[in-house]
Write an enzyme that holds these catalytic residues in place. Structure first.
Site, mmCIF file in Angstrom:
data_model
loop_
_atom_site.group_PDB
_atom_site.id
_atom_site.type_symbol
_atom_site.label_atom_id
_atom_site.label_comp_id
_atom_site.label_asym_id
_atom_site.label_seq_id
_atom_site.Cartn_x
_atom_site.Cartn_y
_atom_site.Cartn_z
ATOM 1 C CE LYS A 178 -106.089 47.766 64.301
ATOM 2 N NZ LYS A 178 -105.043 47.489 65.219
ATOM 3 N NE ARG A 238 -106.711 43.620 72.655
ATOM 4 C CZ ARG A 238 -105.563 43.504 72.054
ATOM 5 N NH1 ARG A 238 -105.509 43.531 70.744
ATOM 6 N NH2 ARG A 238 -104.462 43.357 72.731
ATOM 7 C CG HIS A 284 -99.743 42.137 74.775
ATOM 8 N ND1 HIS A 284 -98.493 42.656 74.986
ATOM 9 C CD2 HIS A 284 -100.329 42.934 73.849
ATOM 10 C CE1 HIS A 284 -98.325 43.733 74.239
ATOM 11 N NE2 HIS A 284 -99.445 43.922 73.537
ATOM 12 N N GLY A 289 -94.749 43.336 69.125
ATOM 13 C CA GLY A 289 -95.437 44.083 68.077
ATOM 14 C C GLY A 289 -95.224 45.552 68.358
ATOM 15 C CG ASP A 336 -92.965 50.190 60.624
ATOM 16 O OD1 ASP A 336 -92.179 49.267 60.320
ATOM 17 O OD2 ASP A 336 -94.168 50.208 60.328
ATOM 18 C CG MET A 337 -88.284 45.863 63.591
ATOM 19 S SD MET A 337 -86.885 46.639 64.450
ATOM 20 C CE MET A 337 -87.165 46.123 66.129
ATOM 21 N NE ARG A 338 -93.275 46.868 58.259
ATOM 22 C CZ ARG A 338 -94.574 46.671 58.177
ATOM 23 N NH1 ARG A 338 -95.055 45.803 57.333
ATOM 24 N NH2 ARG A 338 -95.412 47.359 58.916
ATOM 25 N N GLY A 390 -96.163 41.156 65.280
ATOM 26 C CA GLY A 390 -95.557 41.719 64.057
ATOM 27 C C GLY A 390 -94.053 41.554 63.944
ATOM 28 N N GLY A 427 -92.025 39.810 66.208
ATOM 29 C CA GLY A 427 -91.657 38.442 66.590
ATOM 30 C C GLY A 427 -91.860 37.448 65.463
ATOM 31 C CD GLU A 428 -97.098 36.432 64.166
ATOM 32 O OE1 GLU A 428 -97.542 36.501 62.998
ATOM 33 O OE2 GLU A 428 -97.822 36.596 65.175
HETATM 34 P P1 AMP Z 1 -98.155 44.466 65.411
HETATM 35 O O1 AMP Z 1 -98.429 45.519 66.453
HETATM 36 O O2 AMP Z 1 -98.184 43.075 65.980
HETATM 37 O O3 AMP Z 1 -98.983 44.611 64.172
HETATM 38 O O4 AMP Z 1 -96.625 44.680 64.942
HETATM 39 C C1 AMP Z 1 -96.196 45.888 64.342
HETATM 40 C C2 AMP Z 1 -94.686 45.858 64.253
HETATM 41 O O5 AMP Z 1 -94.274 44.716 63.483
HETATM 42 C C3 AMP Z 1 -94.092 47.081 63.558
HETATM 43 O O6 AMP Z 1 -92.931 47.513 64.251
HETATM 44 C C4 AMP Z 1 -93.698 46.547 62.202
HETATM 45 O O7 AMP Z 1 -92.608 47.227 61.663
HETATM 46 C C5 AMP Z 1 -93.299 45.125 62.558
HETATM 47 N N1 AMP Z 1 -93.298 44.285 61.359
HETATM 48 C C6 AMP Z 1 -94.351 43.862 60.640
HETATM 49 N N2 AMP Z 1 -93.926 43.152 59.563
HETATM 50 C C7 AMP Z 1 -92.576 43.144 59.612
HETATM 51 C C8 AMP Z 1 -91.544 42.588 58.788
HETATM 52 N N3 AMP Z 1 -91.834 41.903 57.687
HETATM 53 N N4 AMP Z 1 -90.256 42.782 59.171
HETATM 54 C C9 AMP Z 1 -89.954 43.485 60.279
HETATM 55 N N5 AMP Z 1 -90.874 44.028 61.091
HETATM 56 C C10 AMP Z 1 -92.165 43.866 60.771
#
Ligand code: AMP
Length: 401
Positions: free
Chosen positions: A16, A93, A181, A210, A283-285, A330, A332-333
């Site tokens: 990345k 990183r 982190h 995340g 994946d939380m979504r 991801g 948390g935000e």
């Molecule tokens: P990260 O590793 O910081 O990119 O976070 C990834 C995590 O954030 C995954 O579990 C995603 O499902 C979650 N995520 C990203 N966008 C959303 C959203 N709009 N609602 C809920 N979870 C999300």
């Protein structure tokens, strides 16, 4: 020529990148971002502008195209989009900086050799993080390479917070709590004062939620405790990682289940956490969308939230109280429901959720005169660029004196 910086985050089959230019402001400005995926096996490259619009995309067959080819491609792609800009440095990183590094370092062959000694401490990440440094030193002589560590920010912790209750010889071999982190936490610590000056000087818990997840306790912006330990496996359950585990479970896996160490490691790192408990997704979504009808998805989220709040309790004890709670990364935000569920378990702290602010994305999501809660987006790549600039300017000062 405007100086530009590349911030790299390399995984086993991915690279990345984010590219920043000096803007005349105090902070460099993001101009391009993107990634290579599938390195070593049908790689794909995508580059976007800072707003996310795709500028370029390319795929290769299953040929010999690994991190080296990706880096060469990226530098030549950047040259084509140079436009009066000049590559000044590359920041990497690096997951592990060991016990000694409490900040970034200019990497040369000697530093690289030292960082190699930490491979046994982070075998799934460190070799891939070091690969682009090795390649860049060879292919781009004259371009400074800066190693920015995920562990460094936690070296401010009291000795006791970095220890395991193990025999002394093990500590001498480097078996201790390192924490990870750190780039995310250092960034958040640096912007707390922009949100509320009381946070910058207070007792704050940052929840980096995340795909990887951990918590960090900050006192006056310095890390005093964190949930990840010797490895990035400890602490909270994550997308695919188990989080804190009784070590006897590992003996059981090896002795009774007859798994090899590699098989046990794969289960704990890649088949556990939200994925393992739900049997559905990391994946939380996806889990949120299935939670109404799927009890296992619900249970995975409940366990995630339960563990977060228990660990928050532990960090409050380490801090001796709490003035602020910050949600970032991801989940948390973006996941308002996780914030609701975490806050619902914390009324004893004096934290009170402002539901409307939570749904509209904050930044402040608490009411009342007690401790405050916030959503603050993290920016690990900007932290890498800031660290690159400080290392370069320190090197220049040394040369001039
Ligand atoms: P990260 O590793 O910081 O990119 O976070 C990834 C995590 O954030 C995954 O579990 C995603 O499902 C979650 N995520 C990203 N966008 C959303 C959203 N709009 N609602 C809920 N979870 C999300």
């Amino acid at each position: 020529m405007t100086p530009v910086y590349i911030a790299l985050n390399a995984g086993s089959s991915s690279l990345k990148f984010q590219i920043f230019e000096e803007s005349g402001d105090t902070e460099p400005r993001l101009i391009f971002k993107g990634l290579f995926e599938g390195l070593g096996n049908s790689p794909h490259f995508v580059a976007r502008d800072s707003g996310g619009t795709i500028l370029d995309e390319m795929s290769w067959g299953p040929e010999q195209f690994g991190h080296e080819e990706a880096l060469v491609h990226l530098v030549s792609w950047l040259r084509k989009h140079q436009d009066g800009r000049q590559l000044k440095a590359i920041g990497h990183r690096v997951v592990h900086g060991g016990a000694a590094h409490s900040g970034p370092v200019l990497a040369d062959e000697a530093v690289l050799a030292e960082l190699e000694t930490f491979v046994p401490l982070a075998p799934l990440h460190q070799p891939y993080n070091l690969e682009p440094i090795r390649i860049s030193l060879r292919r781009l002589p004259g371009i400074p390479q800066v190693a920015c560590f995920d562990t460094a920010f936690h070296r401010s912790q009291p000795e006791i917070a970095q220890m395991f209750a193990l025999p002394r010889e093990m500590r001498e071999r480097g078996v201790q709590r390192y924490g990870f982190h750190g780039l995310s936490y250092e960034y958040i610590a640096s912007v707390l004062g922009d949100y509320d000056p009381r946070l910058a000087s207070g007792r704050v818990i940052v929840a980096h939620l995340g795909n990887g997840a951990s918590l960090c306790a900050l006192r006056s912006g310095a890390s005093i405790a964190t949930t990840m330990g010797f490895s990035a496996l400890d602490g909270l359950p994550m997308g695919t990682r188990c989080g804190a585990l009784d070590p006897a479970v590992v003996f059981y896996m090896l002795r009774e289940m007859k798994l090899s160490p590699e098989e046990a490691e794969r289960i704990l790192y890649t088949k556990s956490g939200l994925l393992g408990v739900s049997g559905l997704s990391n994946d939380m979504r996806t889990l949120r969308s299935k939670a109404v009808v799927d009890a296992d998805a619900r249970r995975a989220i409940e366990l995630f939230v339960y563990r977060i709040t228990r660990e928050i309790g532990s960090l409050i004890a380490a801090l001796g109280g709490i003035d602020g709670l910050v949600f970032t990364a991801g989940i948390g935000e973006n996941d308002a429901a996780t914030r609701v569920e975490v806050m619902a378990r914390l009324p004893w702290t004096g934290l009170a959720l402002d539901e409307r602010a939570n749904l509209s994305g904050g930044p402040r999501i608490s009411t009342g005169s007690g401790p405050t809660a916030w959503i603050i987006p993290t920016n690990e790549e900007l932290m890498i660029v800031r660290q690159m600039r400080s290392v370069l300017s320190a090197a220049q000062t040394r040369l001039a004196s």
